[in-house]
Design a protein around this motif. Structure first.
Motif, PDB file in Angstrom:
ATOM      1  N   LYS A   1       5.939  -0.442  -3.593  1.00  0.00           N
ATOM      2  CA  LYS A   1       4.575  -0.427  -3.079  1.00  0.00           C
ATOM      3  C   LYS A   1       4.153   0.990  -2.743  1.00  0.00           C
ATOM      4  O   LYS A   1       4.996   1.849  -2.477  1.00  0.00           O
ATOM      5  N   ILE A   2       2.846   1.203  -2.736  1.00  0.00           N
ATOM      6  CA  ILE A   2       2.291   2.473  -2.266  1.00  0.00           C
ATOM      7  C   ILE A   2       1.245   2.164  -1.198  1.00  0.00           C
ATOM      8  O   ILE A   2       0.769   1.030  -1.094  1.00  0.00           O
ATOM      9  N   GLN A   3       0.901   3.166  -0.427  1.00  0.00           N
ATOM     10  CA  GLN A   3      -0.137   2.999   0.595  1.00  0.00           C
ATOM     11  C   GLN A   3      -1.520   3.104  -0.054  1.00  0.00           C
ATOM     12  O   GLN A   3      -1.722   3.920  -0.962  1.00  0.00           O
ATOM     13  N   VAL A   4      -2.474   2.321   0.420  1.00  0.00           N
ATOM     14  CA  VAL A   4      -3.864   2.452  -0.046  1.00  0.00           C
ATOM     15  C   VAL A   4      -4.421   3.791   0.420  1.00  0.00           C
ATOM     16  O   VAL A   4      -4.975   4.559  -0.361  1.00  0.00           O
ATOM     17  N   PHE A   5      -4.260   4.082   1.714  1.00  0.00           N
ATOM     18  CA  PHE A   5      -4.668   5.388   2.236  1.00  0.00           C
ATOM     19  C   PHE A   5      -3.454   6.304   2.183  1.00  0.00           C
ATOM     20  O   PHE A   5      -2.384   5.947   2.695  1.00  0.00           O
ATOM     21  N   PRO A   6      -3.584   7.462   1.541  1.00  0.00           N
ATOM     22  CA  PRO A   6      -2.401   8.316   1.333  1.00  0.00           C
ATOM     23  C   PRO A   6      -1.709   8.696   2.630  1.00  0.00           C
ATOM     24  O   PRO A   6      -2.355   8.884   3.672  1.00  0.00           O
ATOM     25  N   LEU A   7      -0.390   8.810   2.541  1.00  0.00           N
ATOM     26  CA  LEU A   7       0.416   9.132   3.725  1.00  0.00           C
ATOM     27  C   LEU A   7      -0.028  10.432   4.380  1.00  0.00           C
ATOM     28  O   LEU A   7      -0.122  10.526   5.600  1.00  0.00           O
TER      29      LEU A   7
ATOM     30  N   ILE B   1      -8.127  -8.059  11.674  1.00  0.00           N
ATOM     31  CA  ILE B   1      -7.793  -6.650  11.853  1.00  0.00           C
ATOM     32  C   ILE B   1      -6.379  -6.387  11.343  1.00  0.00           C
ATOM     33  O   ILE B   1      -5.445  -7.114  11.676  1.00  0.00           O
ATOM     34  N   VAL B   2      -6.242  -5.366  10.510  1.00  0.00           N
ATOM     35  CA  VAL B   2      -4.926  -4.882  10.104  1.00  0.00           C
ATOM     36  C   VAL B   2      -4.860  -3.404  10.487  1.00  0.00           C
ATOM     37  O   VAL B   2      -5.846  -2.842  10.956  1.00  0.00           O
ATOM     38  N   THR B   3      -3.716  -2.773  10.284  1.00  0.00           N
ATOM     39  CA  THR B   3      -3.639  -1.331  10.502  1.00  0.00           C
ATOM     40  C   THR B   3      -3.767  -0.631   9.149  1.00  0.00           C
ATOM     41  O   THR B   3      -3.567  -1.250   8.100  1.00  0.00           O
ATOM     42  N   TYR B   4      -4.102   0.637   9.191  1.00  0.00           N
ATOM     43  CA  TYR B   4      -4.233   1.403   7.951  1.00  0.00           C
ATOM     44  C   TYR B   4      -2.948   1.328   7.128  1.00  0.00           C
ATOM     45  O   TYR B   4      -2.985   1.181   5.912  1.00  0.00           O
ATOM     46  N   LYS B   5      -1.783   1.416   7.812  1.00  0.00           N
ATOM     47  CA  LYS B   5      -0.528   1.457   7.058  1.00  0.00           C
ATOM     48  C   LYS B   5      -0.170   0.100   6.453  1.00  0.00           C
ATOM     49  O   LYS B   5       0.672   0.025   5.561  1.00  0.00           O
ATOM     50  N   GLN B   6      -0.800  -0.977   6.942  1.00  0.00           N
ATOM     51  CA  GLN B   6      -0.534  -2.298   6.369  1.00  0.00           C
ATOM     52  C   GLN B   6      -1.244  -2.508   5.035  1.00  0.00           C
ATOM     53  O   GLN B   6      -0.916  -3.436   4.298  1.00  0.00           O
ATOM     54  N   LEU B   7      -2.214  -1.664   4.735  1.00  0.00           N
ATOM     55  CA  LEU B   7      -2.926  -1.778   3.459  1.00  0.00           C
ATOM     56  C   LEU B   7      -2.079  -1.110   2.373  1.00  0.00           C
ATOM     57  O   LEU B   7      -1.937   0.109   2.345  1.00  0.00           O
ATOM     58  N   GLN B   8      -1.501  -1.939   1.505  1.00  0.00           N
ATOM     59  CA  GLN B   8      -0.593  -1.437   0.475  1.00  0.00           C
ATOM     60  C   GLN B   8      -0.921  -2.047  -0.884  1.00  0.00           C
ATOM     61  O   GLN B   8      -1.667  -3.031  -0.977  1.00  0.00           O
ATOM     62  N   LEU B   9      -0.356  -1.456  -1.924  1.00  0.00           N
ATOM     63  CA  LEU B   9      -0.550  -1.928  -3.292  1.00  0.00           C
ATOM     64  C   LEU B   9       0.802  -2.033  -3.991  1.00  0.00           C
ATOM     65  O   LEU B   9       1.600  -1.084  -3.932  1.00  0.00           O
ATOM     66  N   PRO B  10       1.075  -3.151  -4.680  1.00  0.00           N
ATOM     67  CA  PRO B  10       2.282  -3.220  -5.502  1.00  0.00           C
ATOM     68  C   PRO B  10       2.124  -2.257  -6.675  1.00  0.00           C
ATOM     69  O   PRO B  10       1.100  -2.266  -7.360  1.00  0.00           O
TER      70      PRO B  10
ATOM     71  N   LYS C   1      -8.967   4.683  -6.262  1.00  0.00           N
ATOM     72  CA  LYS C   1      -7.720   4.024  -5.869  1.00  0.00           C
ATOM     73  C   LYS C   1      -7.824   3.499  -4.435  1.00  0.00           C
ATOM     74  O   LYS C   1      -7.354   2.401  -4.120  1.00  0.00           O
ATOM     75  N   ILE C   2      -8.446   4.276  -3.545  1.00  0.00           N
ATOM     76  CA  ILE C   2      -8.606   3.807  -2.160  1.00  0.00           C
ATOM     77  C   ILE C   2      -9.525   2.591  -2.121  1.00  0.00           C
ATOM     78  O   ILE C   2      -9.190   1.556  -1.528  1.00  0.00           O
ATOM     79  N   LEU C   3     -10.689   2.701  -2.770  1.00  0.00           N
ATOM     80  CA  LEU C   3     -11.656   1.605  -2.714  1.00  0.00           C
ATOM     81  C   LEU C   3     -11.108   0.349  -3.399  1.00  0.00           C
ATOM     82  O   LEU C   3     -11.222  -0.760  -2.865  1.00  0.00           O
ATOM     83  N   TYR C   4     -10.480   0.536  -4.565  1.00  0.00           N
ATOM     84  CA  TYR C   4      -9.906  -0.633  -5.237  1.00  0.00           C
ATOM     85  C   TYR C   4      -8.740  -1.200  -4.426  1.00  0.00           C
ATOM     86  O   TYR C   4      -8.527  -2.416  -4.404  1.00  0.00           O
ATOM     87  N   GLY C   5      -7.998  -0.329  -3.746  1.00  0.00           N
ATOM     88  CA  GLY C   5      -6.913  -0.795  -2.886  1.00  0.00           C
ATOM     89  C   GLY C   5      -7.421  -1.698  -1.774  1.00  0.00           C
ATOM     90  O   GLY C   5      -6.805  -2.722  -1.445  1.00  0.00           O
TER      91      GLY C   5
ATOM     92  N   ASN D   1      -6.611  -5.806  -1.393  1.00  0.00           N
ATOM     93  CA  ASN D   1      -6.150  -6.437  -0.157  1.00  0.00           C
ATOM     94  C   ASN D   1      -7.112  -7.518   0.325  1.00  0.00           C
ATOM     95  O   ASN D   1      -6.687  -8.562   0.834  1.00  0.00           O
ATOM     96  N   GLU D   2      -8.426  -7.289   0.147  1.00  0.00           N
ATOM     97  CA  GLU D   2      -9.416  -8.312   0.519  1.00  0.00           C
ATOM     98  C   GLU D   2      -9.232  -9.568  -0.351  1.00  0.00           C
ATOM     99  O   GLU D   2      -9.317 -10.699   0.143  1.00  0.00           O
ATOM    100  N   ILE D   3      -8.970  -9.377  -1.653  1.00  0.00           N
ATOM    101  CA  ILE D   3      -8.780 -10.518  -2.551  1.00  0.00           C
ATOM    102  C   ILE D   3      -7.520 -11.285  -2.163  1.00  0.00           C
ATOM    103  O   ILE D   3      -7.515 -12.526  -2.150  1.00  0.00           O
ATOM    104  N   GLN D   4      -6.454 -10.561  -1.824  1.00  0.00           N
ATOM    105  CA  GLN D   4      -5.228 -11.248  -1.394  1.00  0.00           C
ATOM    106  C   GLN D   4      -5.492 -12.116  -0.150  1.00  0.00           C
ATOM    107  O   GLN D   4      -4.995 -13.249  -0.063  1.00  0.00           O
ATOM    108  N   VAL D   5      -6.273 -11.595   0.798  1.00  0.00           N
ATOM    109  CA  VAL D   5      -6.630 -12.373   1.993  1.00  0.00           C
ATOM    110  C   VAL D   5      -7.407 -13.623   1.581  1.00  0.00           C
ATOM    111  O   VAL D   5      -7.138 -14.734   2.059  1.00  0.00           O
TER     112      VAL D   5
END
Length: 326
Positions: A32-38, A58-67, A108-112, A116-120
């Motif tokens: 996985k990678i982070q949606v918002f860069p480290l 509500i999630v945290t920024y670091k919880q937003l990830q992409l396979p 990549k950020i916006l699609y990320g 995550n919204e689609i997964q929810v």
């Protein structure tokens, strides 16, 4: 010839065992990678800060990830490295980055966030026993964004014009500033940090730049006060809402690359490309963007024909020195 472009929207493939961009099977859920860069999260202490999803959860920024496969992660790392270096060096370095690099970074950020919204949405539909209800217009927008983002891994040429426009502005913000906004329904994105800000319109074929040419001419080569940038931002976000076309693109896949051509935005209805601008609705948008300074809708549209502005004065000249009440 096998298709070069992967389309996860055909069967809504949004699991964690498939690379989000290439569609290749992953060997581990840890890929996985982070949606918002480290580097961004660490620079602005974002990792544990709250990020509100469309369903109000509500999630945290670091919880937003992409396979993500190693191949795609490496390509993204190259883009991140260019942007991180430019951000460290400030506005002058960032504005020199090419539009495609900026698009790939923003996209990549916006699609990320979209992923995550689609997964929810898929999880909620499963739990409720209902079918996932998804607008076909949004599917088309997200599919096009995903196809264009594959320019990271597939040679791609945008014919005639870029489908996206990314504007970079110099802003006199404090070094610790971080302000992020997106509107995934209209595919618009803004971010303000350090001494610059970005507004990206990701599927408008450049028409927002034309629509706002007057204000863009006023601020050209000017360092903006944060309230001035937020005013420009409000104009863009409102016009993205007024934009009444669903852009279409043709994708021609040949052995060497994929050619992407925007279809004309003018259609048989002869309707204007943007719906009618109304001062009150714009004022409501501006009130939201000006929340840090506390201006109310009543103040903003006291004169409905001339809403409040910190960019131009009564004569239409650029306001070079913004004086805000203490």
């Amino acid at each position: 010839m096998a298709n070069k472009l992967y389309n996860p929207f055909l069967d809504f493939q949004f699991d964690n065992k498939t690379c989000f961009l290439s569609g290749k099977a992953l060997s581990s859920y840890d890929e996985k990678i982070q949606v918002f860069p480290l580097w961004m999260m660490r620079s602005f202490d974002l990792e544990d800060k709250p990020f509100k999803m469309l369903d109000e959860s509500i999630v945290t920024y670091k919880q937003l990830q992409l396979p993500c496969s190693a191949e795609v992660a490496n390509k993204l790392a190259e883009v991140e490295e260019k942007v991180e270096l430019a951000v460290q060096n400030g506005y002058n370095a960032l504005k020199e980055l090419d539009q495609l690099t900026l698009f790939q970074w923003v996209g990549k950020i916006l699609y990320g966030v979209v992923f995550n919204e689609i997964q929810v949405g898929i999880r909620q539909a499963f739990l409720s026993g209902e079918q996932l209800n998804f607008s076909q217009a949004l599917v088309q927008k997200f599919k096009n964004l995903h196809f264009m983002l594959q320019s990271l891994i597939v040679p791609m040429e945008f014919e005639n014009k870029n489908p996206f426009t990314i504007a970079v502005f110099p802003v006199d913000s404090s070094p610790e500033t971080f302000m992020y906004r997106d509107e995934i329904n209209t595919l618009i994105f803004s971010i303000r940090m350090k001494d610059f800000a970005i507004i990206a319109t990701l599927q408008d074929n450049g028409v927002h730049e034309i629509y706002h040419d007057e204000v863009l001419a006023k601020v050209k080569d000017k360092v903006l006060h944060p309230i001035q940038f937020e005013e420009i931002c409000a104009k863009y976000f409102y016009s993205a809402y007024l934009f009444n076309r669903l852009p279409e693109y043709t994708y021609m896949e040949v052995p060497e690359k994929v050619f992407v051509e925007p279809m004309p935005l003018n259609d048989w209805t002869l309707k204007p490309i943007f719906d009618q601008w109304t001062a009150k609705t714009y004022g409501q948008v501006l009130e939201n963007f000006w929340k840090p300074w506390g201006y109310t809708l009543f103040e903003i549209i006291k004169d409905p024909e001339n809403p409040m502005s910190f960019i131009t004065d009564q004569n239409g000249d650029f306001v070079s020195e913004v004086n805000l009440p203490k």
